[in-house]
Design an enzyme around this catalytic site. Structure first.
Site, PDB file in Angstrom:
ATOM      1  N   GLY A  47     -13.295  51.532 -61.746  1.00 40.72           N
ATOM      2  CA  GLY A  47     -13.228  50.922 -63.071  1.00 40.72           C
ATOM      3  C   GLY A  47     -12.041  51.298 -63.916  1.00 40.72           C
ATOM      4  O   GLY A  47     -12.102  51.237 -65.135  1.00 40.72           O
ATOM      5  N   GLN A  48     -10.953  51.690 -63.281  1.00 47.72           N
ATOM      6  CA  GLN A  48      -9.800  52.103 -64.079  1.00 47.72           C
ATOM      7  C   GLN A  48      -8.651  51.104 -64.061  1.00 47.72           C
ATOM      8  O   GLN A  48      -7.505  51.461 -64.316  1.00 47.72           O
ATOM      9  CB  GLN A  48      -9.309  53.476 -63.628  1.00 47.72           C
ATOM     10  CG  GLN A  48     -10.244  54.561 -64.112  1.00 47.72           C
ATOM     11  CD  GLN A  48      -9.885  55.920 -63.580  1.00 47.72           C
ATOM     12  OE1 GLN A  48      -8.953  56.065 -62.808  1.00 47.72           O
ATOM     13  NE2 GLN A  48     -10.629  56.908 -63.985  1.00 47.72           N
ATOM     14  N   GLY A  49      -8.994  49.863 -63.777  1.00 47.68           N
ATOM     15  CA  GLY A  49      -7.957  48.834 -63.698  1.00 47.68           C
ATOM     16  C   GLY A  49      -7.093  48.755 -64.934  1.00 47.68           C
ATOM     17  O   GLY A  49      -5.876  48.598 -64.842  1.00 47.68           O
TER      18      GLY A  49
END
Ligand code: G3D
Length: 176
Positions: A66-68
Site C-alpha cells: 500500500g505504499q504506491g
C-alpha cells in the site's frame, strides 16, 4: 513492523528487506539482530528500520504494501542498495498476487536496476505453506531475467534457514 524502536537511519543502506505487512520481517530481524537501531521517518510517512549486520553492512526494512503513493520518495532510500530481500508469507496464498505486484513495482525502480534479489519464503513451519517452486511461480520470478535472483524457504519464528539465507545474501552482495 511497528514494535521495533528506532534511532538512526542511513540513506544508503546496503540491504533492503521488504515485504507486505505480516510477512514476518520484524520476527526475522529480532532473530538476526545484534544491535537494532530503528527510525520511523515522519517525512515520508512509512516505517524504516535499520539494523547493523556488521560494521560495514546495514540492513533497512520496509513494509511495501500500500505504499504506491510514496513512490516519489523511494529514490532517497533505494539508492545504494546492493541486495533486495523480499519476504513473503508462504502460507498466505491469498496475498501472493499482492506480493507479486508490490515486488514488481519496487524492482521497476531505476535505482534497483540489476540489483540481486533474494526472496525469503517465510513461515515454512506451517503445514499449509507453499513450496518454493509454487512461491516462485506465483511471484513470477522467472520473468526477472535481468538480475540474479534466489529463493529460499525459512521460518523466522523457529529460526530455520536464516543463517543460510544471510550467508546467501552476503554472497549476492558481491554480485551487485
Ligand atoms: P511484519 O514485520 O512483516 O509485518 P511480523 O511481520 O514479523 O510482525 O509477523 C507477523 C505475524 O507472523 C506474527 O504473528 C509473527 O509471529 C508471525 N510469524 C512471523 N514469522 C513466522 C514464521 O516463520 N512462522 C510462523 N508460524 N509465524 C510467523 P502475530 O500472531 O504476532 O501476528
Amino acid at each position: 513492523m511497528g514494535a521495533i524502536k528506532s534511532k538512526r537511519f542511513k540513506k544508503t543502506p546496503q540491504v533492503l528487506l521488504m515485504g507486505l505487512d505480516s510477512a514476518g520481517k520484524s520476527t526475522l530481524l529480532y532473530r538476526q539482530q545484534r544491535g537494532v537501531v530503528m527510525e520511523t521517518s515522519p517525512t515520508v510517512g512509512f516505517n524504516v528500520a535499520t539494523v547493523e549486520l556488521d560494521k560495514k553492512t546495514s540492513l533497512s526494512v520496509w513494509d511495501v504494501g500500500g505504499q504506491g503513493t510514496m513512490r516519489p520518495n523511494w529514490k532517497y532510500y533505494l539508492e545504494g542498495c546492493k541486495v533486495l530481500v523480499f519476504v513473503v508469507d508462504s502460507s498466505d496464498r491469498a496475498r501472493m498476487g499482492e506480493a507479486q505486484k508490490a515486488l514488481k513495482k519496487i524492482l521497476s525502480h531505476e535505482h534497483l536496476k540489476g540489483v540481486p534479489l533474494m526472496v525469503l519464503a517465510n513461515k515454512k513451519d506451517l503445514p499449509n505453506s507453499l513450496t518454493i517452486r509454487e512461491v516462485s511461480t506465483l511471484l513470477e520470478l522467472d520473468s526477472y531475467t535481468d538480475r540474479v535472483w534466489q529463493i529460499q524457504a525459512c521460518s523466522a519464528l523457529k529460526g530455520l534457514g536464516l543463517q543460510q539465507a544471510f550467508l546467501s545474501i552476503a554472497k549476492l552482495m558481491h554480485k551487485a
